[in-house]
Write a protein that holds these residues in place. Structure first.
Motif, mmCIF file in Angstrom:
data_model
loop_
_atom_site.group_PDB
_atom_site.id
_atom_site.type_symbol
_atom_site.label_atom_id
_atom_site.label_comp_id
_atom_site.label_asym_id
_atom_site.label_seq_id
_atom_site.Cartn_x
_atom_site.Cartn_y
_atom_site.Cartn_z
ATOM 1 N N MET A 1 60.900 117.263 84.812
ATOM 2 C CA MET A 1 61.689 117.875 85.888
ATOM 3 C C MET A 1 63.114 118.103 85.411
ATOM 4 O O MET A 1 63.747 117.213 84.877
ATOM 5 N N THR A 2 63.653 119.330 85.606
ATOM 6 C CA THR A 2 65.015 119.613 85.185
ATOM 7 C C THR A 2 66.008 119.029 86.165
ATOM 8 O O THR A 2 65.669 118.645 87.281
ATOM 9 N N VAL A 3 67.275 118.961 85.722
ATOM 10 C CA VAL A 3 68.318 118.467 86.610
ATOM 11 C C VAL A 3 68.399 119.312 87.866
ATOM 12 O O VAL A 3 68.573 118.820 88.970
ATOM 13 N N ARG A 4 68.239 120.651 87.706
ATOM 14 C CA ARG A 4 68.331 121.524 88.876
ATOM 15 C C ARG A 4 67.255 121.183 89.884
ATOM 16 O O ARG A 4 67.493 121.116 91.085
ATOM 17 N N GLY A 78 73.731 121.073 72.828
ATOM 18 C CA GLY A 78 72.946 120.335 73.800
ATOM 19 C C GLY A 78 72.579 121.155 75.014
ATOM 20 O O GLY A 78 73.193 122.184 75.308
ATOM 21 N N ASP A 79 71.580 120.670 75.734
ATOM 22 C CA ASP A 79 71.085 121.362 76.919
ATOM 23 C C ASP A 79 71.507 120.677 78.210
ATOM 24 O O ASP A 79 71.017 121.027 79.283
ATOM 25 N N LYS A 147 78.000 133.916 75.612
ATOM 26 C CA LYS A 147 76.738 133.590 76.261
ATOM 27 C C LYS A 147 76.902 132.334 77.101
ATOM 28 O O LYS A 147 77.458 131.341 76.643
ATOM 29 N N VAL A 148 76.399 132.407 78.304
ATOM 30 C CA VAL A 148 76.481 131.292 79.242
ATOM 31 C C VAL A 148 75.149 130.547 79.229
ATOM 32 O O VAL A 148 74.108 131.135 79.529
ATOM 33 N N PRO A 149 75.134 129.255 78.899
ATOM 34 C CA PRO A 149 73.876 128.500 78.888
ATOM 35 C C PRO A 149 73.360 128.255 80.303
ATOM 36 O O PRO A 149 74.078 128.402 81.297
ATOM 37 N N GLY A 150 72.094 127.851 80.376
ATOM 38 C CA GLY A 150 71.553 127.450 81.661
ATOM 39 C C GLY A 150 72.168 126.151 82.144
ATOM 40 O O GLY A 150 72.842 125.438 81.402
ATOM 41 N N ASP A 151 71.952 125.837 83.420
ATOM 42 C CA ASP A 151 72.485 124.616 84.042
ATOM 43 C C ASP A 151 73.998 124.533 83.848
ATOM 44 O O ASP A 151 74.536 123.492 83.449
ATOM 45 N N THR A 152 74.682 125.645 84.133
ATOM 46 C CA THR A 152 76.133 125.726 83.929
ATOM 47 C C THR A 152 76.830 126.221 85.178
ATOM 48 O O THR A 152 76.365 127.156 85.845
ATOM 49 N N THR A 153 77.958 125.594 85.492
ATOM 50 C CA THR A 153 78.882 126.082 86.506
ATOM 51 C C THR A 153 80.193 126.458 85.835
ATOM 52 O O THR A 153 80.772 125.647 85.111
ATOM 53 N N GLY A 165 89.413 140.934 80.143
ATOM 54 C CA GLY A 165 88.823 141.538 78.960
ATOM 55 C C GLY A 165 87.624 140.840 78.377
ATOM 56 O O GLY A 165 87.153 141.221 77.300
ATOM 57 N N GLY A 166 87.084 139.835 79.056
ATOM 58 C CA GLY A 166 85.918 139.129 78.556
ATOM 59 C C GLY A 166 84.646 139.595 79.238
ATOM 60 O O GLY A 166 84.682 140.197 80.319
ATOM 61 N N SER A 167 83.514 139.317 78.620
ATOM 62 C CA SER A 167 82.219 139.699 79.167
ATOM 63 C C SER A 167 81.302 138.479 79.168
ATOM 64 O O SER A 167 80.915 137.977 78.111
ATOM 65 N N LEU A 168 80.962 137.990 80.355
ATOM 66 C CA LEU A 168 80.070 136.843 80.496
ATOM 67 C C LEU A 168 78.627 137.324 80.409
ATOM 68 O O LEU A 168 78.171 138.125 81.236
ATOM 69 N N GLN A 169 77.910 136.824 79.411
ATOM 70 C CA GLN A 169 76.522 137.219 79.176
ATOM 71 C C GLN A 169 75.595 136.096 79.631
ATOM 72 O O GLN A 169 75.459 135.073 78.957
ATOM 73 N N ILE A 170 74.984 136.273 80.784
ATOM 74 C CA ILE A 170 74.033 135.289 81.307
ATOM 75 C C ILE A 170 72.655 135.803 80.925
ATOM 76 O O ILE A 170 72.042 136.582 81.650
ATOM 77 N N GLN A 171 72.201 135.413 79.759
ATOM 78 C CA GLN A 171 71.047 136.047 79.139
ATOM 79 C C GLN A 171 69.945 135.043 78.817
ATOM 80 O O GLN A 171 70.153 134.074 78.092
ATOM 81 N N GLY A 172 68.769 135.273 79.402
ATOM 82 C CA GLY A 172 67.594 134.486 79.080
ATOM 83 C C GLY A 172 67.689 133.015 79.443
ATOM 84 O O GLY A 172 67.092 132.173 78.765
ATOM 85 N N VAL A 173 68.413 132.689 80.517
ATOM 86 C CA VAL A 173 68.585 131.286 80.909
ATOM 87 C C VAL A 173 68.291 131.134 82.398
ATOM 88 O O VAL A 173 68.047 132.114 83.112
ATOM 89 N N ASP A 174 68.349 129.905 82.874
ATOM 90 C CA ASP A 174 68.084 129.601 84.274
ATOM 91 C C ASP A 174 69.184 128.711 84.826
ATOM 92 O O ASP A 174 69.680 127.818 84.147
#
Length: 427
Positions: A1-4, A78-79, A147-153, A165-174
């Motif tokens: 079970m994930t933290v989420r 780390g995850d 790139k923004v990892p999963g389980d991130t605020t 001027g930045g670009s947040l890439q929320i790619q392939g994560v949950d």
């Protein structure tokens, strides 16, 4: 079970306080309060909800004050869940466009080489300067995309937190939460000239402020998306066409799913919010791209608020403040879209018809009822079909949204959202 998943039972709380001590490589702080999406608050609340970095320990709770620190915090190994608190304004392009230029690139030479009077308009550009432009663009992309990892605020601290001027890439994560930031659109330093784009050619740019690409459970809340100091009106023209240096503000594409965007401000932009980026992407997008948009302000937006392909999109209780000049449409009805647009408010200037609010790109049903234009209830589909019989829309998207925590009278939205939507105005 994930933290989420383990924290799903706590999703009714507005915050989960985590006691932390110590430091880490990107200036970790001694405290965190990651916000958790309430239950039934749009598509992102489905299937376990969205908690972001709730549960982050001391080693994964950061305060960042520079773009480099943000990159380090996002890249930390780390995850484990992480909370990143943004303090002040982070500038991804502080050193200017010159810092990304490949040796030998010369914009004046580029203009001379690809002038339509010299190159023509029938063949895409190629050659030394185009290769150097592409190399320069690749350098900028590597510098401004993160790139923004999963389980991130990622959450702004106070009223003046943001990214330029930045670009947040929320790619392939949950499981990602982004809140309380002013996001000034990236300014593409190296747009490409395409002489074959349309009848007269066009400058094409890259980089969105935020991209949700193939990710699930994403909550985007109380942010302000803007072109800031570089609106399109400030951009020069070359070859008779605007030197377009902006792409989108928020894109949800390539199989992304279960997204809620709430209480944001999208301002001063052309192609603003795209859900599904290709008519040919049915293999990845069909049955996904479920997005909720509620209590957002779309102010002085030319088009795509949103444009939708595939997916089930619930857009309710938003306020659209239409610009005096240049307006194209708000809701784009695209390939296999199932858009529900209910109880929104529109403020239209004199001379702009409510028939333009909906735009038909492909044959797809749409639900649009109980919407108000300048304080009066208007049947948007009926008005559109009466004035634009060449692109008649079919009523009835074929589904009924059920994930809504509150639905306000559209007539109250202009005042309410002016007070509470956007960065620095969290309720």
């Amino acid at each position: 079970m994930t933290v989420r998943r383990s924290l799903a039972a706590l999703a009714g709380c507005t915050a989960l306080v985590v006691a932390v001590t110590g430091t880490s490589s990107a200036s970790a702080t001694g405290g965190g309060s990651p916000d958790v999406l309430p239950p039934r608050d749009g598509w992102a609340s489905l299937d376990g909800g969205t908690t972001g970095g709730a549960g982050a320990d001391a080693a994964h709770t950061y305060t960042v004050t520079t773009w480099e620190e943000l990159r380090a915090a996002l890249a930390d190994s780390g995850d484990a869940p992480r909370i990143i608190k943004v303090k002040g304004t982070l500038n991804a392009t502080a050193e200017g466009c010159g810092a990304f230029e490949a040796d030998g690139y010369d914009f004046d030479r580029y203009l001379a080489d690809y002038d339509p009077a010299v190159w023509g308009r029938d063949t895409p550009v190629s050659g030394a300067q185009e290769d150097l432009r592409a190399a320069s663009a690749a350098r900028q992309g590597a510098a401004i995309k993160v790139k923004v990892p999963g389980d991130t605020t990622i959450v702004g601290v106070g009223k003046d937190a943001g990214i330029v001027g930045g670009s947040l890439q929320i790619q392939g994560v949950d499981n990602v939460v982004v809140r309380n930031l002013t996001l000034e659109s990236p300014l593409d330093c190296f747009p490409q000239w395409d002489p074959t784009d349309g009848a007269t050619g066009a400058w094409n740019s890259e980089y969105d402020s935020m991209v949700v690409y193939g990710s699930t459970h994403v909550w985007v809340d109380h942010n302000t998306f803007t072109d800031g100091e570089h609106p399109d009106s400030s951009l020069p023209s070359y070859y008779g066409e605007v030197y377009q240096q902006h792409d989108g503000e928020l894109d949800v594409v390539r199989g992304a799913d279960l997204v809620t965007a709430s209480w944001n401000v999208f301002a001063d932009h052309d192609k603003t919010l795209m859900i599904g980026n290709s008519d040919s992407a049915g293999g990845t997008d069909r049955g996904r791209l479920r997005v909720t948009l509620h209590h957002n302000v779309f102010r002085d937006i030319v088009e795509r608020a949103p444009r939708v392909r595939f997916g089930q999109v619930d857009a309710y209780n938003n306020h659209y403040v239409v610009p005096v000049g240049g307006y194209q449409y708000s809701f784009g009805i695209g390939q296999e879209s199932q858009l529900v647009a209910q109880k929104n408010a529109f403020t239209l200037p004199a001379g702009v018809s409510a028939a333009k609010i909906l735009k038909k790109w492909k044959e797809a049903p749409v639900t649009a009822d109980a919407n108000y234009v300048n304080g009066k209830r208007v049947d948007l589909i009926a008005v559109h079909n009466a004035e634009m019989p060449e692109e008649t829309l079919t009523s009835g998207a074929g589904w009924t949204p059920g994930l809504r925590t509150r639905v306000d009278d559209p007539r109250t939205l202009p005042g309410m959202l002016a007070r509470h939507a956007g960065a620095g105005k969290r309720r």
